[in-house]
Design a protein around this motif. Structure first.
Motif, mmCIF file in Angstrom:
data_model
loop_
_atom_site.group_PDB
_atom_site.id
_atom_site.type_symbol
_atom_site.label_atom_id
_atom_site.label_comp_id
_atom_site.label_asym_id
_atom_site.label_seq_id
_atom_site.Cartn_x
_atom_site.Cartn_y
_atom_site.Cartn_z
ATOM 1 N N GLN A 682 56.490 -11.217 -56.549
ATOM 2 C CA GLN A 682 56.016 -10.188 -57.476
ATOM 3 C C GLN A 682 54.964 -9.288 -56.842
ATOM 4 O OE1 GLN A 682 55.523 -11.253 -61.662
ATOM 5 N NE2 GLN A 682 55.898 -13.396 -61.124
ATOM 6 N N ILE A 683 54.708 -9.478 -55.551
ATOM 7 C CA ILE A 683 53.658 -8.715 -54.886
ATOM 8 C C ILE A 683 54.043 -7.240 -54.828
ATOM 9 C CG2 ILE A 683 54.525 -8.995 -52.528
ATOM 10 C CD1 ILE A 683 50.885 -9.456 -53.416
ATOM 11 N N GLU A 684 53.112 -6.391 -55.242
ATOM 12 C CA GLU A 684 53.321 -4.951 -55.202
ATOM 13 C C GLU A 684 52.418 -4.270 -54.177
ATOM 14 O OE1 GLU A 684 54.219 -4.766 -60.018
ATOM 15 O OE2 GLU A 684 52.760 -3.400 -59.111
ATOM 16 N N SER A 685 51.286 -4.915 -53.886
ATOM 17 C CA SER A 685 50.335 -4.344 -52.940
ATOM 18 C C SER A 685 49.816 -5.458 -52.042
ATOM 19 C CB SER A 685 49.176 -3.664 -53.689
ATOM 20 O OG SER A 685 48.210 -3.172 -52.774
ATOM 21 N N LEU A 686 50.004 -5.308 -50.711
ATOM 22 C CA LEU A 686 49.571 -6.306 -49.737
ATOM 23 C C LEU A 686 48.817 -5.588 -48.620
ATOM 24 C CD1 LEU A 686 49.524 -9.147 -48.530
ATOM 25 C CD2 LEU A 686 51.799 -8.696 -47.553
ATOM 26 N N ASP A 687 47.502 -5.873 -48.525
ATOM 27 C CA ASP A 687 46.660 -5.194 -47.538
ATOM 28 C C ASP A 687 45.947 -6.240 -46.683
ATOM 29 O OD1 ASP A 687 45.048 -3.555 -46.041
ATOM 30 O OD2 ASP A 687 44.255 -2.411 -47.744
ATOM 31 N N LEU A 688 46.312 -6.278 -45.392
ATOM 32 C CA LEU A 688 45.696 -7.189 -44.427
ATOM 33 C C LEU A 688 45.018 -6.418 -43.304
ATOM 34 C CD1 LEU A 688 48.674 -9.720 -44.101
ATOM 35 C CD2 LEU A 688 46.719 -9.857 -45.650
ATOM 36 N N SER A 689 44.748 -5.157 -43.499
ATOM 37 C CA SER A 689 44.241 -4.288 -42.440
ATOM 38 C C SER A 689 42.819 -4.628 -42.045
ATOM 39 C CB SER A 689 44.319 -2.821 -42.893
ATOM 40 O OG SER A 689 43.514 -2.622 -44.043
ATOM 41 N N VAL A 702 60.583 -8.659 -45.448
ATOM 42 C CA VAL A 702 61.503 -7.627 -45.956
ATOM 43 C C VAL A 702 62.133 -8.059 -47.266
ATOM 44 C CG1 VAL A 702 61.991 -6.723 -43.667
ATOM 45 C CG2 VAL A 702 63.447 -8.539 -44.596
ATOM 46 N N GLU A 703 61.977 -9.343 -47.619
ATOM 47 C CA GLU A 703 62.532 -9.849 -48.875
ATOM 48 C C GLU A 703 61.645 -9.515 -50.074
ATOM 49 O OE1 GLU A 703 63.040 -14.002 -48.306
ATOM 50 O OE2 GLU A 703 64.202 -13.784 -46.450
ATOM 51 N N LEU A 704 60.477 -8.940 -49.835
ATOM 52 C CA LEU A 704 59.551 -8.608 -50.919
ATOM 53 C C LEU A 704 59.972 -7.274 -51.525
ATOM 54 C CD1 LEU A 704 56.182 -9.660 -49.195
ATOM 55 C CD2 LEU A 704 57.665 -11.017 -50.710
ATOM 56 N N ASN A 705 60.864 -7.316 -52.476
ATOM 57 C CA ASN A 705 61.469 -6.102 -53.013
ATOM 58 C C ASN A 705 60.553 -5.311 -53.940
ATOM 59 O OD1 ASN A 705 63.926 -6.597 -51.674
ATOM 60 N ND2 ASN A 705 64.570 -8.019 -53.303
ATOM 61 N N ALA A 706 59.446 -5.942 -54.421
ATOM 62 C CA ALA A 706 58.533 -5.218 -55.300
ATOM 63 C C ALA A 706 57.396 -4.556 -54.528
ATOM 64 C CB ALA A 706 57.944 -6.168 -56.347
ATOM 65 N N LEU A 707 57.336 -4.768 -53.211
ATOM 66 C CA LEU A 707 56.216 -4.301 -52.410
ATOM 67 C C LEU A 707 56.216 -2.773 -52.340
ATOM 68 C CD1 LEU A 707 53.874 -5.482 -50.770
ATOM 69 C CD2 LEU A 707 55.330 -5.372 -48.740
ATOM 70 N N ALA A 708 55.106 -2.157 -52.813
ATOM 71 C CA ALA A 708 54.989 -0.701 -52.808
ATOM 72 C C ALA A 708 53.927 -0.216 -51.833
ATOM 73 C CB ALA A 708 54.661 -0.199 -54.214
ATOM 74 N N VAL A 709 52.899 -1.031 -51.604
ATOM 75 C CA VAL A 709 51.826 -0.669 -50.667
ATOM 76 C C VAL A 709 51.684 -1.805 -49.667
ATOM 77 C CG1 VAL A 709 49.371 -0.190 -50.408
ATOM 78 C CG2 VAL A 709 50.610 0.764 -52.354
ATOM 79 N N PHE A 710 51.730 -1.464 -48.368
ATOM 80 C CA PHE A 710 51.654 -2.485 -47.324
ATOM 81 C C PHE A 710 50.868 -1.932 -46.156
ATOM 82 C CE2 PHE A 710 52.758 -6.081 -44.861
ATOM 83 C CZ PHE A 710 53.122 -5.651 -43.597
ATOM 84 N N GLN A 727 62.123 -2.114 -49.083
ATOM 85 C CA GLN A 727 60.807 -1.506 -49.240
ATOM 86 C C GLN A 727 60.179 -1.131 -47.907
ATOM 87 O OE1 GLN A 727 61.197 -0.738 -52.618
ATOM 88 N NE2 GLN A 727 58.966 -0.713 -52.357
ATOM 89 N N PHE A 728 60.534 -1.842 -46.838
ATOM 90 C CA PHE A 728 59.940 -1.533 -45.539
ATOM 91 C C PHE A 728 60.398 -0.184 -45.002
ATOM 92 C CE2 PHE A 728 57.325 -4.856 -43.541
ATOM 93 C CZ PHE A 728 57.236 -5.717 -44.635
ATOM 94 N N ALA A 729 61.467 0.363 -45.560
ATOM 95 C CA ALA A 729 61.901 1.696 -45.158
ATOM 96 C C ALA A 729 60.985 2.770 -45.711
ATOM 97 C CB ALA A 729 63.344 1.934 -45.619
ATOM 98 N N THR A 730 60.098 2.392 -46.654
ATOM 99 C CA THR A 730 59.219 3.391 -47.286
ATOM 100 C C THR A 730 57.848 3.462 -46.633
ATOM 101 O OG1 THR A 730 58.316 1.826 -48.910
ATOM 102 C CG2 THR A 730 60.370 2.946 -49.480
ATOM 103 N N PHE A 731 57.550 2.585 -45.691
ATOM 104 C CA PHE A 731 56.208 2.549 -45.101
ATOM 105 C C PHE A 731 56.193 3.389 -43.830
ATOM 106 C CE2 PHE A 731 56.455 -1.972 -46.880
ATOM 107 C CZ PHE A 731 56.091 -1.540 -48.152
#
Length: 788
Positions: A682-689, A702-710, A727-731
């Motif tokens: 259910q993760i939508e935003s994941l920030d490890l920067s 790549v299996e995180l289909n709800a991820l919008a911010v990475f 979703q990784f195609a959007t980053f």
């Protein structure tokens, strides 16, 4: 030839002037050299260094110089020798180069004596030496013959050494200017006396002949506490506490000592007054009197007190006196500030003086036998009380509302009486500084109920007026209804115990959580969610370990404060926790691996909801939103960003399957990104920067289909970016920038595995490692970043 001689004479004169202190730009060379010699023996002087540019010893710690001549005038060498080296012997000649020395502190160094022929008599050459501190060492009686030659001394401290037995006073005859002599905590019998004499714990026993003091006409203060002596001379200030004196409560033997102002005989044997000449009155006027802790019974109230008018502090506790409350003592002494009559067998009604007494700040008459009512006018008669204790008596009636007129009151103890009725609302409105209110074991019917009253009703809302209140203790009653919203005004509250009642509702959302040290809410009927949003404040200190006591807490928002310490593992005890924001603080240490004990790892259940007016500010997808009502109940996340956290990311974080947002950016985390993050469906935003992570980005993400911010920007990651799909195609490249050895779309494509460099652990600490080829392509060919 004559010209050469003249030049030599001038240079010689200038050198003399320099070394005599008339021309100085810092410490004299021979004084610097002497300081470095001292460093060899006082080996904890690490700040004394012989570096270029550090030759001005006047700037060194523990060294003080004359502002005009730059000559050393004070040395503080207390506790500067390693105690593991044991006792040692001092060469006092080491200090003779400091001809202008005025103060020398050698305490706490385990000095057992002096080197033969190099004793402290060498210091007699230092004509300006006024203060010598040799306390907390191992000197024996022989030291006295040496220090007796230091005629310039005004202060000599020899406490806590090995002095014992008889001391020949003549050894100190030359100390004509001595004003302070401290030889306490030794085992000696005779001594020299100046204006102040300290003889605490010296081992004196039995009879002490007061005639030995006859020649000491300048004696102003004498402290002989904690001995077993009987008699002594009486100066202005006489302290005899913790001895075995048999002191008549009349104090008649001291009547002729007109200079006596302070008499402290705490913890001696107070004798009942047997005979006293009715015509005798004391020549002294006391300001301070303590006769507490006597052993006799049937003592009458001291009659000499009827003649005292300057009393400021009086303690006559634990003497078992007969009689009633001495209201006349307050009438006669308008400067009286404290009065303690604890455990004195006083009885009868508690009568106050007729006129207002505006100086009394402390009155303690607890553990007596006072009966009747507390005077209704107490707040008008004693308007300056800070502390009032009348507990453990037999008082009845109600609590006077005039207590509300004492706005300075901080401590009020009325416990263990037979009081009835309610707590007056005027008490809460007027006593704005009240910190401790103790009313337990009475027969109160309404209001604030404390333990062991078996009473019912609601908690008074006006308690919120007691903004200085620190403790509210009222368990095991039949209180009902909600916790008043007015509790939000109790900014100083440290302890709240309303356990084992019938309290319903929830803790008010505005409650000031971090002032509390203990919260006891068990065995009630509380329901709903407990929410805590204290973000964007100036809170400091650490997150309290008792936080797991708030077992129903769902939201804890403490971001943008000044919190320090580690993230407490007790947070994992909040099994209802669904939103935790500790971002933008100064937290350090590791991330607890146990957050999967909370509801952060469970799927959402709509069996609970928040009230429409309850809100929280939380940042997700890089935007701060105010969430409210049902939307807030759906939100789940963990934000530990912008702290100083270290170590690896616990793989258990991947078990927090409920969260929509996870932000661990701007820390000092190391190691690889856990592959368990692929469980965060259910993760939508994941920030490890902005960390120091290394290794590859797990392709399972790549299996995180709800991820919008990475974002994993500015780490030490390497290898190929996960496949550019879903979703990784959007980053874009901003999600990966600052990782020298990452490659693959949207960054430049990877070269063959045989030629690809990989980041090592060492890269975590090498901020200057740059891939020149990569920088060139990004900087000069931004429109075609995939072009190798």
């Amino acid at each position: 030839m004559d010209s050469s001689k003249s030049k030599m004479v001038i240079m010689f004169v200038l050198l003399l002037i320099k070394f005599e202190g008339g021309w100085s730009e810092g410490c004299l060379d021979h004084e610097i050299f002497a300081l470095f010699r001292l460093k060899y023996f006082f080996n904890d002087l690490h700040d004394w260094v012989d570096d270029e540019g550090a030759t001005d010893c006047c700037q060194w710690v523990r060294v003080e110089c004359n502002n005009t001549t730059d000559r050393v005038i004070a040395l503080d060498l207390s506790d500067t020798r390693n105690w593991d080296l044991g006792e040692w012997y001092l060469n006092a000649s080491l200090f003779t180069p400091f001809q202008q020395l005025e103060s020398l502190d050698l305490s706490w160094n385990k000095i057992a004596g002096c080197v033969e022929n190099e004793g402290l008599e060498r210091l007699s050459k230092l004509n300006n030496l006024k203060m010598l501190d040799l306390s907390e060492n191992l000197f024996d009686n022989s030291i006295l013959s040496f220090v007796g030659r230091l005629s310039s001394l005004r202060s000599l401290k020899l406490s806590y050494n090995r002095l014992e037995g008889s001391i020949d006073v003549k050894e100190l005859d030359s100390l004509r200017d001595l004003e302070e002599l401290d030889i306490g905590w030794n085992k000696i019998d005779k001594f020299v006396v100046s204006k102040e004499l300290y003889l605490r714990d010296t081992g004196f026993k039995g009879t002490f002949d007061v005639r030995e003091f006859n020649s000491f006409n300048n004696l102003e203060a004498l402290d002989m506490s904690n001995n077993e002596i009987d008699n002594l001379v009486v100066p202005q200030e006489l302290r005899l506490s913790d001895n075995h004196f048999r002191i008549p409560i009349s104090l008649e033997p001291l009547f002729n000592h007109s200079r006596l102002q302070i008499f402290d005989a705490y913890n001696n044997e107070i004798n009942a007054e047997i005979t006293q000449s009715p015509s005798l009155t004391p020549n002294f006027q006391l300001s301070h009197l303590s006769l507490s802790f006597g052993y006799g019974d049937g003592v009458t109230f001291p009659k000499f007190l009827y003649h005292q008018h300057d009393l400021v502090n009086v303690d006559l506790s634990h003497i078992k006196m007969n009689g009633g409350f001495p209201n006349w003592l307050l009438e006669n002494n308008t400067r009286l500030e404290t009065l303690s009559l604890v455990n004195d067998s006083l009885a009868g009604p508690f009568r106050l003086p007729i006129h207002s007494h505006k100086q009394l700040g402390l009155l303690d008459v607890s553990n007596n036998n006072f009966q009747g009512h507390i005077p209704v006018e107490i707040g008008d008669i004693l308007p300056s009380l800070i502390s009032f204790n009348i507990s453990m008596n037999a008082l009845n009636g109600s609590i006077p509302s005039s207590f509300g007129n004492i706005n300075s009151l901080q401590i009020l103890d009325l416990s263990n009486n037979q009081l009835i009725g309610e707590i007056p609302e005027h008490l809460a409105v007027g006593c704005v500084n009240l910190e401790y209110l103790t009313l337990s074991n009475n027969n109160l019917e309404e209001g604030l109920y404390l333990n062991n009253n078996s009473l019912s009703g609601k908690i008074p809302r006006w308690l919120g007026n007691l903004k200085g209140l620190k403790h509210i203790i009222m368990p095991e009653n039949h209180l009902e209804g909600p916790i008043p919203m007015e509790f939000c005004q109790l900014y100083s509250l440290q302890l709240l115990d309303i356990s084992d009642n019938n309290i319903s509702g929830s803790l008010p959302s505005c409650f000031h959580l971090l002032s509390i040290e203990q919260v006891h809410l068990s065995k009630n009927m509380l329901h709903g969610q407990l929410k805590r949003d204290l973000s964007y404040n100036r809170l400091n200190g650490s997150i309290p370990n008792w936080v797991d006591g708030l077992s129903q807490l769902r939201h804890l928002i403490l971001g943008h404060n000044n919190l320090e310490g580690e993230v407490p593992v007790q947070l994992c005890g909040l099994n209802q926790l669904q939103l935790l924001d500790l971002s933008n603080n100064n937290l350090h240490g590791h991330i607890p691996p146990c957050f999967d004990n909370t509801t952060l790892h469970e799927s959402y259940s709509n069996s609970s909801s928040l009230k429409p007016f309850e809100t929280s500010l939380f940042t997700t997808k890089n935007i701060a939103h105010i969430y409210q009502g049902k939307v807030l109940s759906l939100l789940s996340g963990l934000d530990l960003s912008c702290n100083k956290l270290i170590g690896h990311i616990p793989p258990q974080i991947g078990n927090l399957t409920r969260i929509q947002t996870l932000n661990l950016s701007h820390n000092n985390l190391i190691g690889s990104i856990p592959s368990t993050f692929s469980n965060l469906k259910q993760i939508e935003s994941l920030d490890l920067s902005y960390n120091k992570l290394n290794g590859k980005i797990p392709h399972q993400l790549v299996e995180l289909n709800a991820l919008a911010v990475f974002s994993v920007a500015y780490n030490n990651l390497s290898g190929e970016i996960p496949e550019c799909k879903a979703q990784f195609a959007t980053f874009n490249e901003r999600s990966y920038e600052g990782n020298t050895f990452l490659c693959g779309l949207p960054l430049p494509i990877c070269r063959s595995p045989a030629t690809m460099p990989e980041a090592s652990i060492g890269n975590e600490r090498d901020d200057n490692l740059i891939d020149i080829d990569r920088v060139f392509r990004i900087q000069f060919d931004p429109l075609n970043p995939s072009n190798p």
